[in-house]
Design a protein around this motif. Structure first.
Motif, PDB file in Angstrom:
ATOM      1  N   THR A 261       0.849  -1.187   0.000  1.00  0.00           N
ATOM      2  CA  THR A 261       0.000   0.000   0.000  1.00  0.00           C
ATOM      3  C   THR A 261       0.889   1.243   0.000  1.00  0.00           C
ATOM      4  O   THR A 261       2.071   1.175   0.359  1.00  0.00           O
TER       5      THR A 261
ATOM      6  N   THR B  64      -4.136   0.977 -10.616  1.00  0.00           N
ATOM      7  CA  THR B  64      -4.869   0.386  -9.496  1.00  0.00           C
ATOM      8  C   THR B  64      -6.015   1.273  -9.053  1.00  0.00           C
ATOM      9  O   THR B  64      -7.171   0.819  -8.922  1.00  0.00           O
ATOM     10  N   TYR B  65      -5.719   2.544  -8.822  1.00  0.00           N
ATOM     11  CA  TYR B  65      -6.757   3.435  -8.296  1.00  0.00           C
ATOM     12  C   TYR B  65      -7.856   3.712  -9.312  1.00  0.00           C
ATOM     13  O   TYR B  65      -9.043   3.786  -8.949  1.00  0.00           O
TER      14      TYR B  65
ATOM     15  N   LYS C  26     -11.666   2.640  -8.620  1.00  0.00           N
ATOM     16  CA  LYS C  26     -12.732   3.638  -8.733  1.00  0.00           C
ATOM     17  C   LYS C  26     -13.829   3.153  -9.679  1.00  0.00           C
ATOM     18  O   LYS C  26     -15.020   3.302  -9.402  1.00  0.00           O
TER      19      LYS C  26
ATOM     20  N   PHE D 142     -15.332   5.503  -3.946  1.00  0.00           N
ATOM     21  CA  PHE D 142     -14.247   6.311  -4.503  1.00  0.00           C
ATOM     22  C   PHE D 142     -14.781   7.489  -5.313  1.00  0.00           C
ATOM     23  O   PHE D 142     -14.123   7.979  -6.227  1.00  0.00           O
TER      24      PHE D 142
ATOM     25  N   LEU E  66     -12.577  10.637  -5.769  1.00  0.00           N
ATOM     26  CA  LEU E  66     -11.452  10.638  -6.696  1.00  0.00           C
ATOM     27  C   LEU E  66     -11.943  10.825  -8.128  1.00  0.00           C
ATOM     28  O   LEU E  66     -12.840  10.122  -8.586  1.00  0.00           O
TER      29      LEU E  66
ATOM     30  N   ALA F 154      -6.483   9.113 -11.238  1.00  0.00           N
ATOM     31  CA  ALA F 154      -5.081   9.027 -10.822  1.00  0.00           C
ATOM     32  C   ALA F 154      -4.226   9.090 -12.080  1.00  0.00           C
ATOM     33  O   ALA F 154      -4.554   8.455 -13.091  1.00  0.00           O
TER      34      ALA F 154
ATOM     35  N   PHE G  11      -3.137  12.280  -7.610  1.00  0.00           N
ATOM     36  CA  PHE G  11      -4.554  11.951  -7.462  1.00  0.00           C
ATOM     37  C   PHE G  11      -5.334  13.247  -7.622  1.00  0.00           C
ATOM     38  O   PHE G  11      -5.203  14.169  -6.811  1.00  0.00           O
TER      39      PHE G  11
ATOM     40  N   TRP H  20      -7.581  11.372   2.729  1.00  0.00           N
ATOM     41  CA  TRP H  20      -7.132  10.478   1.674  1.00  0.00           C
ATOM     42  C   TRP H  20      -6.021   9.527   2.134  1.00  0.00           C
ATOM     43  O   TRP H  20      -5.996   8.358   1.734  1.00  0.00           O
TER      44      TRP H  20
ATOM     45  N   THR I 279      -7.345   6.231   3.205  1.00  0.00           N
ATOM     46  CA  THR I 279      -7.773   5.379   2.100  1.00  0.00           C
ATOM     47  C   THR I 279      -6.571   4.695   1.462  1.00  0.00           C
ATOM     48  O   THR I 279      -6.622   3.500   1.124  1.00  0.00           O
ATOM     49  N   MET I 280      -5.469   5.428   1.321  1.00  0.00           N
ATOM     50  CA  MET I 280      -4.279   4.851   0.693  1.00  0.00           C
ATOM     51  C   MET I 280      -3.680   3.716   1.524  1.00  0.00           C
ATOM     52  O   MET I 280      -2.881   2.930   1.022  1.00  0.00           O
TER      53      MET I 280
ATOM     54  N   VAL J 110      -5.599   0.245   0.178  1.00  0.00           N
ATOM     55  CA  VAL J 110      -5.688  -0.113  -1.235  1.00  0.00           C
ATOM     56  C   VAL J 110      -4.369  -0.731  -1.685  1.00  0.00           C
ATOM     57  O   VAL J 110      -3.354  -0.048  -1.827  1.00  0.00           O
TER      58      VAL J 110
END
Length: 539
Positions: free
Chosen positions: A81, A132-133, A137, A145, A148, A151, A161, A170, A173-174, A177
């Motif tokens: 992460t 990934t993000y 999302k 998400f 966001l 990314a 982001f 945020w 959240t990181m 993930v």
């Protein structure tokens, strides 16, 4: 069924020879038993952990479909992460080496390490982070998400982001993930995950177990526990496995806490895994779809305040949890954003006084009433949850002494959410993020909170300001004000639309000699949190 699961533990889960059958002396060939692990001169570097069946990720080990979130809230073991939460719940770094938010909070710029490889040998770059993000999302079925926008990889070690709205928290959240490789991601990724984290998924026998092995190329601290086997078992089967000596650590409930098992000790960890119930803060009526909303009894502010101070939380901890828990006063207990003004003292006399002053006079058979409305409500609980059932029963008994009649009812989740708009429900919450507060109390487009009728524009404003804050420390102060600013809020002196009862300690049977690393507060869910730092456990 228990016998079958123990057989799995003896053979498949361990990859062992059956030395003398499936009993307490079974062990890997060439490895000393845990009870005499030092006699062979070899250091044991594997562990078997029993978790509940709901801890098994049905959709696999894919962050887009819940791995690391929801019922599996933790820092993923297979993937890395960007950030982590420290034991004090401040933010630390994993892949990230630096992060900064723009002044308006609409852009987060994160720099990542340049020495990380996925287990297939390919380097992990900012492109993988952005992929990934954006994937999460677009397809996440668990996490929200919407904050966001997208990314973007600026270069190989920098990702930006771009937010749809300011979101000061945020970094939390990181921390949940896990980063997946763009080159190796597909529909079956969850079943065959490739990551850069501490462990590699070696084997997964669905409905039974998973086996993790240490990533030999991991970039972080040396991994002490090289092999982790996680078996999924019901509580009674897990306890049977403990008594048979077939697991090293197993989740358990307070109802087993008075047992003694040779070779094992009971570990207890504090949590923010809280239990409490909503009190609909609106008059009885219907919404546009004909669904019941509001409750004429719980709509009375003095009633809600009386219930909050009229419940003996310490008694509940002793009666229901065998002493393994702490009183709960908010959904933010023990967190950096917790407002200590939330705490109240048990005061049954004060509760009676509030009810009397509000016109709720004692009537037939000791039950109060006012203008023909009885001091009564139904308190629902999930039918499959014995702890919530016991808490509901204890609430029923305690409130009867105040002249409030509570009928308890076990229900299924298929109807519970809708019915909670008009009738209190025993809930379970708790997360390492202030969004838990937001999700429970902030009003939605319809002008009311989502899980129970409630609205306070000032509380909404504070939470909006918290999300728009330029840094986490500033945001904490706004979250605290949302709870109570000296004039309004969600605590006793304010609107008190929810009653929080207890934080349930997470209990585990641990084999003697196993050293479980320091645990941070566990969130809701008696599952993966315990193994967040399993790589640092030792014998």
């Amino acid at each position: 069924m228990k016998k079958h699961l123990l057989s799995i533990l003896c053979a498949a889960a361990l990859g062992v020879s059956l030395l003398g059958g499936c009993g307490g002396k079974t062990r890997e060939a060439g490895e000393a038993s845990p009870e005499s692990g030092q006699e062979s001169g070899e250091e044991k570097d594997s562990v078997i952990v029993a978790m509940g069946p709901t801890s098994e990720p049905e959709a696999g080990f894919d962050p887009a479909y819940g791995w690391g979130a929801g019922e599996h809230v933790h820092e993923p073991l297979i993937q890395s992460t960007l950030t982590v939460t420290n034991p004090d719940l401040s933010i630390g770094y994993d892949l990230a080496t630096d992060m900064k938010a723009s002044e308006d909070g609409m852009t987060w710029r994160v720099t990542i390490r340049d020495d990380v490889k996925f287990t297939d040998g390919e380097p992990l770059t900012a492109e993988d982070v952005a992929f990934t993000y954006n994937t999460v999302k677009a397809s996440s079925s668990v996490n929200d998400f919407t904050m966001l926008r997208e990314a973007v990889a600026v270069d190989e070690t920098t990702v930006e982001f771009h937010m749809a709205q300011a979101y000061s928290i945020w970094p939390y959240t990181m921390a949940i993930v896990g980063i997946v490789p763009e080159h190796a991601y597909g529909p079956d990724y969850g079943m065959n995950p490739v990551g850069s984290g501490r462990y590699v998924l070696k084997q997964w026998d669905k409905g039974q177990q998973i086996i993790l092995e240490a990533n030999p190329d991991y970039y972080g601290e040396e991994i002490s526990m090289k092999r982790v086997t996680i078996v999924f078992m019901e509580e009674d089967a897990a306890f049977a496995a403990v008594k048979a000596g077939q697991v090293d650590l197993a989740y358990t409930a307070a109802s087993y806490a008075d047992q003694n098992v040779d070779g094992y000790e009971l570990l207890s960890f504090e949590t923010v895994d809280n239990r409490g119930f909503n009190l609909p803060a609106a008059p009885a009526g219907e919404n546009g779809e004909g669904m019941a909303v509001g409750n004429d009894f719980t709509n009375d502010l003095q009633v809600r305040r009386a219930i909050n101070i009229g419940l003996d939380r310490e008694e509940m901890i002793q009666n229901v949890l065998n002493g393994y828990g702490t009183p709960a006063y908010s959904v933010c207990d023990k967190m950096p954003w917790y407002n200590e003004e939330s705490q109240v003292a048990y005061d049954p006399e004060g509760a009676v006084k509030l009810l009397e002053e509000a016109g709720w006079k004692e009537g037939t058979e000791g039950i109060r009433e006012k203008d023909g409305v009885p001091a009564a409500f139904t308190l629902m609980y999930p039918a499959s949850d014995s702890v919530r059932q016991a808490l509901a029963a204890d609430t029923q008994n305690q409130l009867k002494k105040l002249g409030i009649e509570v009928t308890i009812e076990g229900v299924g989740w298929d109807t519970a959410y809708d019915r909670a708009q008009a009738e209190p429900l025993m809930w379970g919450w708790g997360a390492h993020s202030p969004m838990e507060l937001y999700n429970i109390y902030h009003t939605l487009e319809g002008g009311s909170a989502g899980y129970s009728p409630y609205a306070n524009p000032k509380v909404d404003t504070y939470m909006d300001e918290a999300l728009a804050a330029s840094d986490l420390d500033t945001s904490y102060e706004f979250w605290k004000k949302a709870q109570w600013d000296g004039t309004t809020g969600i605590i006793q002196e304010g609107d008190i639309p929810w009653i929080w009862l207890v934080n349930i300690d997470h209990l585990y049977w641990s084999r003697e000699g196993l050293k479980v690393a320091e645990q941070k507060l566990h969130p809701h869910g008696h599952g993966w949190s315990i193994v967040n730092n399993v790589d640092q456990w030792s014998w």
